[in-house]
Design a protein around this motif. Structure first.
Motif, PDB file in Angstrom:
ATOM      1  N   GLY A  18      85.627  30.518  92.476  1.00  0.00           N
ATOM      2  CA  GLY A  18      84.223  30.769  92.777  1.00  0.00           C
ATOM      3  C   GLY A  18      83.856  30.764  94.240  1.00  0.00           C
ATOM      4  N   MET A  19      84.849  30.614  95.133  1.00  0.00           N
ATOM      5  CA  MET A  19      84.549  30.529  96.558  1.00  0.00           C
ATOM      6  C   MET A  19      84.606  31.884  97.261  1.00  0.00           C
ATOM      7  SD  MET A  19      86.530  27.069  97.777  1.00  0.00           S
ATOM      8  CE  MET A  19      85.769  27.100  99.397  1.00  0.00           C
ATOM      9  N   LYS A  20      85.331  32.840  96.684  1.00  0.00           N
ATOM     10  CA  LYS A  20      85.613  34.067  97.419  1.00  0.00           C
ATOM     11  C   LYS A  20      85.015  35.308  96.785  1.00  0.00           C
ATOM     12  CE  LYS A  20      89.521  36.539  99.509  1.00  0.00           C
ATOM     13  NZ  LYS A  20      90.983  36.538  99.706  1.00  0.00           N
ATOM     14  N   TYR A  21      85.124  35.426  95.492  1.00  0.00           N
ATOM     15  CA  TYR A  21      84.762  36.667  94.842  1.00  0.00           C
ATOM     16  C   TYR A  21      83.395  36.562  94.172  1.00  0.00           C
ATOM     17  CZ  TYR A  21      89.658  37.576  95.633  1.00  0.00           C
ATOM     18  OH  TYR A  21      90.857  37.733  96.226  1.00  0.00           O
ATOM     19  N   LYS A  22      82.793  37.725  93.966  1.00  0.00           N
ATOM     20  CA  LYS A  22      81.501  37.761  93.280  1.00  0.00           C
ATOM     21  C   LYS A  22      81.696  37.240  91.866  1.00  0.00           C
ATOM     22  CE  LYS A  22      77.553  40.761  92.321  1.00  0.00           C
ATOM     23  NZ  LYS A  22      77.031  42.147  92.336  1.00  0.00           N
ATOM     24  N   HIS A  23      80.809  36.377  91.445  1.00  0.00           N
ATOM     25  CA  HIS A  23      80.944  35.729  90.144  1.00  0.00           C
ATOM     26  C   HIS A  23      79.664  35.882  89.332  1.00  0.00           C
ATOM     27  CE1 HIS A  23      84.728  33.960  91.175  1.00  0.00           C
ATOM     28  NE2 HIS A  23      84.708  33.097  90.189  1.00  0.00           N
ATOM     29  N   TYR A  24      79.834  35.717  88.021  1.00  0.00           N
ATOM     30  CA  TYR A  24      78.715  35.522  87.100  1.00  0.00           C
ATOM     31  C   TYR A  24      77.766  36.728  87.009  1.00  0.00           C
ATOM     32  CZ  TYR A  24      80.254  30.991  88.882  1.00  0.00           C
ATOM     33  OH  TYR A  24      81.015  29.950  89.322  1.00  0.00           O
ATOM     34  N   ALA A  25      78.180  37.904  87.459  1.00  0.00           N
ATOM     35  CA  ALA A  25      77.242  39.013  87.633  1.00  0.00           C
ATOM     36  C   ALA A  25      77.194  39.922  86.410  1.00  0.00           C
ATOM     37  CB  ALA A  25      77.622  39.825  88.865  1.00  0.00           C
ATOM     38  N   PRO A  26      76.009  40.137  85.833  1.00  0.00           N
ATOM     39  CA  PRO A  26      75.853  41.154  84.788  1.00  0.00           C
ATOM     40  C   PRO A  26      75.794  42.535  85.429  1.00  0.00           C
ATOM     41  CG  PRO A  26      73.735  40.180  85.287  1.00  0.00           C
ATOM     42  CD  PRO A  26      74.756  39.456  86.141  1.00  0.00           C
ATOM     43  N   ALA A  27      75.700  43.568  84.596  1.00  0.00           N
ATOM     44  CA  ALA A  27      75.610  44.930  85.128  1.00  0.00           C
ATOM     45  C   ALA A  27      74.281  45.149  85.850  1.00  0.00           C
ATOM     46  CB  ALA A  27      75.771  45.938  83.994  1.00  0.00           C
TER      47      ALA A  27
ATOM     48  N   GLU B 234      67.024  23.354  95.206  1.00  0.00           N
ATOM     49  CA  GLU B 234      68.468  23.181  95.306  1.00  0.00           C
ATOM     50  C   GLU B 234      68.812  21.727  95.610  1.00  0.00           C
ATOM     51  OE1 GLU B 234      70.720  26.381  97.112  1.00  0.00           O
ATOM     52  OE2 GLU B 234      68.911  27.597  97.165  1.00  0.00           O
ATOM     53  N   GLU B 235      68.567  20.903  94.613  1.00  0.00           N
ATOM     54  CA  GLU B 235      68.872  19.477  94.685  1.00  0.00           C
ATOM     55  C   GLU B 235      69.319  19.008  93.318  1.00  0.00           C
ATOM     56  OE1 GLU B 235      65.037  18.287  96.060  1.00  0.00           O
ATOM     57  OE2 GLU B 235      64.260  17.968  94.035  1.00  0.00           O
ATOM     58  N   GLY B 236      70.184  18.002  93.280  1.00  0.00           N
ATOM     59  CA  GLY B 236      70.706  17.532  92.000  1.00  0.00           C
ATOM     60  C   GLY B 236      71.373  18.663  91.242  1.00  0.00           C
ATOM     61  N   LEU B 237      71.093  18.769  89.939  1.00  0.00           N
ATOM     62  CA  LEU B 237      71.657  19.832  89.114  1.00  0.00           C
ATOM     63  C   LEU B 237      71.200  21.208  89.587  1.00  0.00           C
ATOM     64  CD1 LEU B 237      73.365  20.599  86.653  1.00  0.00           C
ATOM     65  CD2 LEU B 237      71.331  20.257  85.221  1.00  0.00           C
ATOM     66  N   GLY B 238      70.048  21.260  90.273  1.00  0.00           N
ATOM     67  CA  GLY B 238      69.560  22.525  90.808  1.00  0.00           C
ATOM     68  C   GLY B 238      70.529  23.172  91.791  1.00  0.00           C
ATOM     69  N   MET B 239      71.365  22.381  92.447  1.00  0.00           N
ATOM     70  CA  MET B 239      72.375  22.943  93.345  1.00  0.00           C
ATOM     71  C   MET B 239      73.357  23.813  92.565  1.00  0.00           C
ATOM     72  SD  MET B 239      73.350  19.798  95.911  1.00  0.00           S
ATOM     73  CE  MET B 239      74.654  20.782  96.651  1.00  0.00           C
ATOM     74  N   ALA B 240      73.812  23.316  91.422  1.00  0.00           N
ATOM     75  CA  ALA B 240      74.763  24.077  90.605  1.00  0.00           C
ATOM     76  C   ALA B 240      74.095  25.304  90.004  1.00  0.00           C
ATOM     77  CB  ALA B 240      75.324  23.186  89.501  1.00  0.00           C
ATOM     78  N   TYR B 241      72.895  25.129  89.470  1.00  0.00           N
ATOM     79  CA  TYR B 241      72.167  26.254  88.871  1.00  0.00           C
ATOM     80  C   TYR B 241      71.953  27.363  89.891  1.00  0.00           C
ATOM     81  CZ  TYR B 241      68.175  28.945  87.176  1.00  0.00           C
ATOM     82  OH  TYR B 241      67.329  29.973  86.817  1.00  0.00           O
ATOM     83  N   MET B 242      71.458  27.016  91.076  1.00  0.00           N
ATOM     84  CA  MET B 242      71.161  28.027  92.084  1.00  0.00           C
ATOM     85  C   MET B 242      72.440  28.636  92.665  1.00  0.00           C
ATOM     86  SD  MET B 242      67.974  28.649  92.211  1.00  0.00           S
ATOM     87  CE  MET B 242      67.878  29.557  93.770  1.00  0.00           C
ATOM     88  N   ASN B 243      73.515  27.869  92.738  1.00  0.00           N
ATOM     89  CA  ASN B 243      74.798  28.415  93.183  1.00  0.00           C
ATOM     90  C   ASN B 243      75.217  29.559  92.267  1.00  0.00           C
ATOM     91  OD1 ASN B 243      77.984  28.164  92.509  1.00  0.00           O
ATOM     92  ND2 ASN B 243      77.650  27.867  94.708  1.00  0.00           N
ATOM     93  N   ARG B 244      75.135  29.359  90.949  1.00  0.00           N
ATOM     94  CA  ARG B 244      75.529  30.403  89.997  1.00  0.00           C
ATOM     95  C   ARG B 244      74.545  31.569  90.034  1.00  0.00           C
ATOM     96  NH1 ARG B 244      77.997  26.089  90.289  1.00  0.00           N
ATOM     97  NH2 ARG B 244      79.602  25.475  88.804  1.00  0.00           N
ATOM     98  N   LEU B 245      73.237  31.245  90.095  1.00  0.00           N
ATOM     99  CA  LEU B 245      72.236  32.311  90.078  1.00  0.00           C
ATOM    100  C   LEU B 245      72.310  33.156  91.347  1.00  0.00           C
ATOM    101  CD1 LEU B 245      69.930  33.688  88.608  1.00  0.00           C
ATOM    102  CD2 LEU B 245      68.359  31.978  89.571  1.00  0.00           C
ATOM    103  N   ARG B 246      72.509  32.511  92.491  1.00  0.00           N
ATOM    104  CA  ARG B 246      72.632  33.268  93.745  1.00  0.00           C
ATOM    105  C   ARG B 246      73.827  34.222  93.694  1.00  0.00           C
ATOM    106  NH1 ARG B 246      70.341  31.766  98.698  1.00  0.00           N
ATOM    107  NH2 ARG B 246      68.837  30.056  98.642  1.00  0.00           N
ATOM    108  N   LYS B 247      74.949  33.763  93.142  1.00  0.00           N
ATOM    109  CA  LYS B 247      76.116  34.633  93.033  1.00  0.00           C
ATOM    110  C   LYS B 247      75.853  35.779  92.066  1.00  0.00           C
ATOM    111  CE  LYS B 247      79.637  31.204  94.248  1.00  0.00           C
ATOM    112  NZ  LYS B 247      80.239  31.948  95.361  1.00  0.00           N
TER     113      LYS B 247
ATOM    114  N   ASP C  78      72.534  37.043  95.940  1.00  0.00           N
ATOM    115  CA  ASP C  78      71.582  36.371  96.829  1.00  0.00           C
ATOM    116  C   ASP C  78      70.295  37.180  97.028  1.00  0.00           C
ATOM    117  OD1 ASP C  78      71.606  33.797  97.810  1.00  0.00           O
ATOM    118  OD2 ASP C  78      71.984  34.408  99.871  1.00  0.00           O
ATOM    119  N   GLN C  79      69.927  37.980  96.040  1.00  0.00           N
ATOM    120  CA  GLN C  79      68.726  38.796  96.140  1.00  0.00           C
ATOM    121  C   GLN C  79      67.528  38.072  95.507  1.00  0.00           C
ATOM    122  OE1 GLN C  79      68.535  42.021  97.727  1.00  0.00           O
ATOM    123  NE2 GLN C  79      70.461  41.125  98.452  1.00  0.00           N
ATOM    124  N   PHE C  80      66.488  37.826  96.301  1.00  0.00           N
ATOM    125  CA  PHE C  80      65.260  37.215  95.815  1.00  0.00           C
ATOM    126  C   PHE C  80      64.181  38.280  95.658  1.00  0.00           C
ATOM    127  CE2 PHE C  80      67.489  33.525  97.102  1.00  0.00           C
ATOM    128  CZ  PHE C  80      66.886  32.423  96.518  1.00  0.00           C
TER     129      PHE C  80
END
Length: 335
Positions: free
Chosen positions: A226-235, A313-326, A330-332
């Motif tokens: 999960g450090m290098k490649y794009k992850h978790y991405a739908p079409a 992005e604190e506590g469990l939110g760090m993990a959630y946002m890490n996956r969502l950003r990937k 990183d598009q908001f």
């Protein structure tokens, strides 16, 4: 084409025999479903890369049934690591250690002198690994880069015909992958945020924990998945929506000619006619449902855009946002 069998939890011994034969078995954990193969069988490990379409320099997590099994490869651990193991294992913390030369192949380690080890909380999986009497590699059981699977049905969608079997133990309880902590050097460093928070780790160790947020370059070997490649991405293109941006985001969705899916709390369902997935009203529920929602809009109700909620992005939110950003690249959403 290979027939992919669905195993029930009490059939773990049959699944273990497949592992011993060099076959691939998807297994449940408390986080996501993993794709298992004998970690000491280089050809079996190579088949994991092929089944997932995974880059071969992306190292594989080694999943064990006990600390004793792990120490066959690492030797005895120090007092710092022992405190973490006593507190968090079995559970959602993956630990990176130096491994003895020749104990694991480069196929598993990505050519590094370290390896990541995890002992999952799911009892059925620990029984299977113990019955096989070998650690198994354990990346998520999905096509590489796509949303991780949180049900056996998700695995079947991606892996039917590619692997020997899937142990179906129902939906996972956490929904985002384990925290990866590097203990191979002096300062404990989180390489991937997950269900175990930095604050929890610091509470056990009594010292600060670093977070490695650097972008891994094209020629650099990542120490963890999960450090290098794009992850978790739908079409579809995912857009992250801040809490105060939802009214404008829904108005934006109404103006689009392309199809927009909405992942949000159920309270917003009455405010939109667009395809909707209830992701829950808190970060724990959102973490558990995130990958299921991305898969829903990838396979069940295909859309062009997905709106998904941001969390602090604190506590469990760090993990959630890490996956969502990937997943979003990183598009908001910006109104």
């Amino acid at each position: 084409m290979m027939i992919t069998r669905i195993y029930q939890p009490d059939e773990y011994e049959a699944a273990a025999k497949e592992i011993q034969l060099g076959e691939l078995i998807a297994f449940p954990t408390e986080t996501v479903y993993g794709l298992g193969a004998d970690a000491t069988n280089e050809q079996a490990a190579k088949r994991v890369y092929l089944a997932k379409g995974r880059p071969s320099d992306n190292p594989l997590i080694v999943t064990v049934s006990s600390q004793a099994m792990m120490e066959r490869f690492t030797g005895p651990v120090d007092k710092r690591a022992q405190r973490l193991i006593d507190h968090f294992w079995p559970g959602s913390l993956t630990l990176i250690f130096n491994v003895a030369p020749g104990k694991l192949s480069k196929t598993v380690t990505g050519g590094l002198t370290t390896a990541a080890f995890r002992c999952p909380a799911n009892e059925t999986t620990r029984k299977m690994i113990a019955a096989a009497d070998t650690p198994i590699v354990g990346p998520s059981a999905n096509t590489s880069g796509k949303p991780s699977p949180t049900t056996a049905q998700h695995v079947y969608h991606d892996m039917n015909g590619r692997i020997a079997g899937i142990i179906d133990d129902g939906p996972t309880k956490v929904g985002v992958e384990s925290t990866i902590l590097d203990l191979s050097k002096g300062q404990p460093t989180i390489l991937r945020p997950g269900a175990v928070t930095p604050e929890e780790i610091e509470g056990v160790l009594g010292c600060p924990v670093l977070a490695d947020n650097h972008h891994v370059g094209k020629t650099e070997i990542p120490k963890a998945p999960g450090m290098k490649y794009k992850h978790y991405a739908p079409a579809a293109q995912v857009l992250i929506v801040a809490t105060d941006e939802w009214p404008e985001a829904l108005r934006w969705a109404d103006r689009q000619e392309k199809k927009v899916g909405v992942m949000a709390s159920a309270v917003l369902k009455k405010q939109t006619s667009h395809p909707f997935f209830d992701i829950g009203a808190d970060v724990a529920t959102a973490s558990r449902r995130l990958f299921a929602g991305l898969r829903y809009f990838d396979s069940d109700v295909p859309v062009d855009y997905i709106l998904a909620p941001a969390y602090p992005e604190e506590g469990l939110g760090m993990a959630y946002m890490n996956r969502l950003r990937k997943a979003a690249g990183d598009q908001f959403f910006h109104g």
